[in-house]
Design a protein around this motif. Structure first.
Motif, PDB file in Angstrom:
ATOM      1  N   ASN A  76       0.148  -1.037   0.223  1.00  0.00           N
ATOM      2  CA  ASN A  76       0.390   0.101  -0.048  1.00  0.00           C
ATOM      3  C   ASN A  76       0.646   0.758  -0.398  1.00  0.00           C
ATOM      4  O   ASN A  76       0.339   2.026  -0.881  1.00  0.00           O
ATOM      5  N   GLU A  77       1.978   1.469   0.564  1.00  0.00           N
ATOM      6  CA  GLU A  77       3.067   2.052   1.014  1.00  0.00           C
ATOM      7  C   GLU A  77       3.687   2.910  -0.130  1.00  0.00           C
ATOM      8  O   GLU A  77       3.812   3.783  -0.837  1.00  0.00           O
ATOM      9  N   LEU A  78       3.874   1.151  -1.193  1.00  0.00           N
ATOM     10  CA  LEU A  78       4.463   1.707  -2.421  1.00  0.00           C
ATOM     11  C   LEU A  78       3.483   2.238  -3.528  1.00  0.00           C
ATOM     12  O   LEU A  78       3.370   2.735  -4.580  1.00  0.00           O
ATOM     13  N   MET A  79       2.435   1.183  -3.902  1.00  0.00           N
ATOM     14  CA  MET A  79       1.497   1.987  -4.294  1.00  0.00           C
ATOM     15  C   MET A  79       0.822   3.369  -4.267  1.00  0.00           C
ATOM     16  O   MET A  79       1.046   4.466  -5.093  1.00  0.00           O
ATOM     17  N   LEU A  80       0.747   4.005  -2.937  1.00  0.00           N
ATOM     18  CA  LEU A  80       1.347   4.971  -2.943  1.00  0.00           C
ATOM     19  C   LEU A  80       1.963   6.293  -3.629  1.00  0.00           C
ATOM     20  O   LEU A  80       2.339   7.041  -4.373  1.00  0.00           O
ATOM     21  N   LYS A  81       3.010   6.086  -3.124  1.00  0.00           N
ATOM     22  CA  LYS A  81       4.326   5.970  -3.911  1.00  0.00           C
ATOM     23  C   LYS A  81       4.030   6.666  -5.567  1.00  0.00           C
ATOM     24  O   LYS A  81       4.940   7.229  -5.891  1.00  0.00           O
ATOM     25  N   ALA A  82       3.535   4.860  -6.224  1.00  0.00           N
ATOM     26  CA  ALA A  82       3.953   5.564  -7.238  1.00  0.00           C
ATOM     27  C   ALA A  82       2.874   6.010  -7.689  1.00  0.00           C
ATOM     28  O   ALA A  82       1.880   5.574  -9.160  1.00  0.00           O
ATOM     29  N   SER A  83       1.635   6.725  -7.283  1.00  0.00           N
ATOM     30  CA  SER A  83       0.650   7.124  -7.092  1.00  0.00           C
ATOM     31  C   SER A  83      -0.654   6.113  -7.689  1.00  0.00           C
ATOM     32  O   SER A  83      -1.605   6.825  -9.244  1.00  0.00           O
ATOM     33  N   LEU A  84      -0.332   5.382  -7.417  1.00  0.00           N
ATOM     34  CA  LEU A  84      -1.564   3.827  -8.004  1.00  0.00           C
ATOM     35  C   LEU A  84      -2.736   4.181  -7.172  1.00  0.00           C
ATOM     36  O   LEU A  84      -4.048   3.443  -7.804  1.00  0.00           O
ATOM     37  N   GLN A  85      -2.323   4.478  -5.827  1.00  0.00           N
ATOM     38  CA  GLN A  85      -3.595   4.453  -5.499  1.00  0.00           C
ATOM     39  C   GLN A  85      -4.997   5.172  -5.329  1.00  0.00           C
ATOM     40  O   GLN A  85      -5.945   4.928  -5.167  1.00  0.00           O
ATOM     41  N   LYS A  86      -4.362   6.430  -6.087  1.00  0.00           N
ATOM     42  CA  LYS A  86      -5.385   7.306  -6.780  1.00  0.00           C
ATOM     43  C   LYS A  86      -6.222   6.339  -7.677  1.00  0.00           C
ATOM     44  O   LYS A  86      -8.024   7.033  -8.066  1.00  0.00           O
ATOM     45  N   MET A  87      -6.199   5.353  -7.864  1.00  0.00           N
ATOM     46  CA  MET A  87      -6.241   4.771  -9.158  1.00  0.00           C
ATOM     47  C   MET A  87      -8.084   3.371  -8.790  1.00  0.00           C
ATOM     48  O   MET A  87      -8.494   3.404  -9.199  1.00  0.00           O
ATOM     49  N   VAL A  88      -7.578   3.896  -7.258  1.00  0.00           N
ATOM     50  CA  VAL A  88      -8.319   2.717  -6.648  1.00  0.00           C
ATOM     51  C   VAL A  88      -9.324   2.456  -6.067  1.00  0.00           C
ATOM     52  O   VAL A  88      -9.164   3.737  -5.375  1.00  0.00           O
ATOM     53  N   PHE A  89     -10.142   2.295  -6.499  1.00  0.00           N
ATOM     54  CA  PHE A  89     -11.942   3.113  -5.425  1.00  0.00           C
ATOM     55  C   PHE A  89     -12.148   2.301  -3.752  1.00  0.00           C
ATOM     56  O   PHE A  89     -11.628   1.322  -3.703  1.00  0.00           O
ATOM     57  N   LEU A  90     -12.732   2.715  -3.449  1.00  0.00           N
ATOM     58  CA  LEU A  90     -12.846   2.461  -1.703  1.00  0.00           C
ATOM     59  C   LEU A  90     -13.105   0.878  -2.122  1.00  0.00           C
ATOM     60  O   LEU A  90     -12.968   0.453  -0.699  1.00  0.00           O
ATOM     61  N   CYS A  91     -13.957   0.595  -2.692  1.00  0.00           N
ATOM     62  CA  CYS A  91     -14.695  -0.369  -2.494  1.00  0.00           C
ATOM     63  C   CYS A  91     -13.999  -1.961  -3.176  1.00  0.00           C
ATOM     64  O   CYS A  91     -13.946  -3.089  -2.429  1.00  0.00           O
TER      65      CYS A  91
ATOM     66  N   LYS B  50     -13.006   8.194 -12.783  1.00  0.00           N
ATOM     67  CA  LYS B  50     -13.847   8.407 -11.932  1.00  0.00           C
ATOM     68  C   LYS B  50     -15.162   6.756 -12.122  1.00  0.00           C
ATOM     69  O   LYS B  50     -15.034   6.426 -12.754  1.00  0.00           O
ATOM     70  N   ALA B  51     -14.932   6.867 -10.954  1.00  0.00           N
ATOM     71  CA  ALA B  51     -16.521   6.081 -10.982  1.00  0.00           C
ATOM     72  C   ALA B  51     -18.139   6.560 -10.819  1.00  0.00           C
ATOM     73  O   ALA B  51     -17.609   7.448  -9.756  1.00  0.00           O
ATOM     74  N   ILE B  52     -18.577   6.692 -11.560  1.00  0.00           N
ATOM     75  CA  ILE B  52     -20.453   7.109 -11.821  1.00  0.00           C
ATOM     76  C   ILE B  52     -21.783   6.535 -11.099  1.00  0.00           C
ATOM     77  O   ILE B  52     -21.967   5.628 -11.482  1.00  0.00           O
ATOM     78  N   ALA B  53     -21.692   7.003  -9.901  1.00  0.00           N
ATOM     79  CA  ALA B  53     -23.348   6.255  -9.499  1.00  0.00           C
ATOM     80  C   ALA B  53     -23.960   6.954 -10.076  1.00  0.00           C
ATOM     81  O   ALA B  53     -24.521   8.568 -10.421  1.00  0.00           O
ATOM     82  N   ILE B  54     -25.646   6.217 -10.018  1.00  0.00           N
ATOM     83  CA  ILE B  54     -26.648   6.032 -10.857  1.00  0.00           C
ATOM     84  C   ILE B  54     -27.553   6.662  -9.870  1.00  0.00           C
ATOM     85  O   ILE B  54     -27.737   5.356  -9.077  1.00  0.00           O
ATOM     86  N   SER B  55     -28.148   7.327  -9.798  1.00  0.00           N
ATOM     87  CA  SER B  55     -29.515   7.583  -8.199  1.00  0.00           C
ATOM     88  C   SER B  55     -31.116   7.917  -8.711  1.00  0.00           C
ATOM     89  O   SER B  55     -30.807   8.775 -10.061  1.00  0.00           O
ATOM     90  N   ASP B  56     -31.815   7.787  -8.446  1.00  0.00           N
ATOM     91  CA  ASP B  56     -32.804   7.449  -8.871  1.00  0.00           C
ATOM     92  C   ASP B  56     -33.535   8.848  -8.592  1.00  0.00           C
ATOM     93  O   ASP B  56     -34.561   9.297  -9.619  1.00  0.00           O
ATOM     94  N   LYS B  57     -33.141   9.541  -7.738  1.00  0.00           N
ATOM     95  CA  LYS B  57     -33.146  11.152  -6.995  1.00  0.00           C
ATOM     96  C   LYS B  57     -32.177  12.153  -6.765  1.00  0.00           C
ATOM     97  O   LYS B  57     -30.943  11.287  -7.445  1.00  0.00           O
ATOM     98  N   PRO B  58     -32.419  13.647  -7.378  1.00  0.00           N
ATOM     99  CA  PRO B  58     -30.981  14.145  -7.200  1.00  0.00           C
ATOM    100  C   PRO B  58     -30.220  14.296  -6.146  1.00  0.00           C
ATOM    101  O   PRO B  58     -31.059  14.631  -5.050  1.00  0.00           O
ATOM    102  N   LEU B  59     -29.030  14.824  -5.629  1.00  0.00           N
ATOM    103  CA  LEU B  59     -28.625  14.570  -4.393  1.00  0.00           C
ATOM    104  C   LEU B  59     -27.524  15.864  -4.363  1.00  0.00           C
ATOM    105  O   LEU B  59     -27.764  16.902  -5.425  1.00  0.00           O
TER     106      LEU B  59
END
Length: 204
Positions: free
Chosen positions: A50-65, A141-150
């Motif tokens: 995880n530390e190496l991924m962060l250094k290599a700027s890969l972490q930003k490409m990984v989603f929370l899920c 980016k991950a775009i979520a589809i919502s049935d109502k506006p937020l």
């Protein structure tokens, strides 16, 4: 041109990642072939990667899920919300959250679903704000589809439909295991997409 730029950025990040591994005395082959038997060593290895991924700027490409596939809820800020222009999401809204708790469809696995609530500590029953009915990838980016506006710049509590997520996790993993066997001798069967679409209607 944009797709080429993204590809180059990813390649550069992987190169930086390999360079960091080499400085640690490891190699990319270590990631795929080395078996870590000790639980303590697995934890140390995971933290270092995880530390190496962060250094290599890969972490930003990984989603929370993807960082924690067992996380069931999170408080997230809405970065943007706009009406969807896609026919299949007619009358729905495309939402970008500060983090992607909802897995966007990809790699043969369907998108997660979830429920959005107001972020409050009120002990009374909290009303549902919207339902997340799909999600897709748009570059990094991950775009979520919502049935109502937020409301943009507003924080909400998002709770994952975990039963659906776990079902997909099991099926997706099982498909890879079956494919690994079916593609080799004596079967030599093509499994791309076929195994997934056969399994899904049965359990879902």
């Amino acid at each position: 041109e944009q797709a080429l730029k993204v590809k180059i950025d990813v390649q550069a990040a992987h190169t930086a990642f390999d360079r960091e591994l080499a400085q640690d005395g490891w190699s990319s082959m270590f990631l795929t072939k080395f078996h870590i038997s000790s639980l303590q060593n697995r934890v140390i290895f995971s933290e270092r990667i995880n530390e190496l991924m962060l250094k290599a700027s890969l972490q930003k490409m990984v989603f929370l899920c993807q960082k924690d596939s067992y996380l069931k809820q999170s408080t997230l800020k809405v970065l943007s919300c706009q009406p969807s222009k896609q026919k299949k999401f007619k009358n729905a809204f495309e939402v970008e959250f500060s983090e992607a708790l909802i897995f966007p469809e990809g790699g043969g696995q369907p998108a997660d679903h979830g429920t959005v609530y107001e972020n409050t500590t009120d002990s009374k029953e909290i009303p549902i704000v919207s339902k997340i009915i799909n999600s897709y990838r748009a570059g990094e980016k991950a775009i979520a589809i919502s049935d109502k506006p937020l409301a943009e710049n507003h924080e909400y509590k998002l709770i994952l439909d975990y039963e659906r997520r776990f079902d997909h996790m099991q099926q997706h993993t099982g498909q890879h295991l079956i494919s690994a066997i079916a593609e080799k001798e004596p079967f030599n069967l093509p499994t791309t997409l076929v195994m997934y679409w056969v399994c899904t209607p049965v359990l879902s």
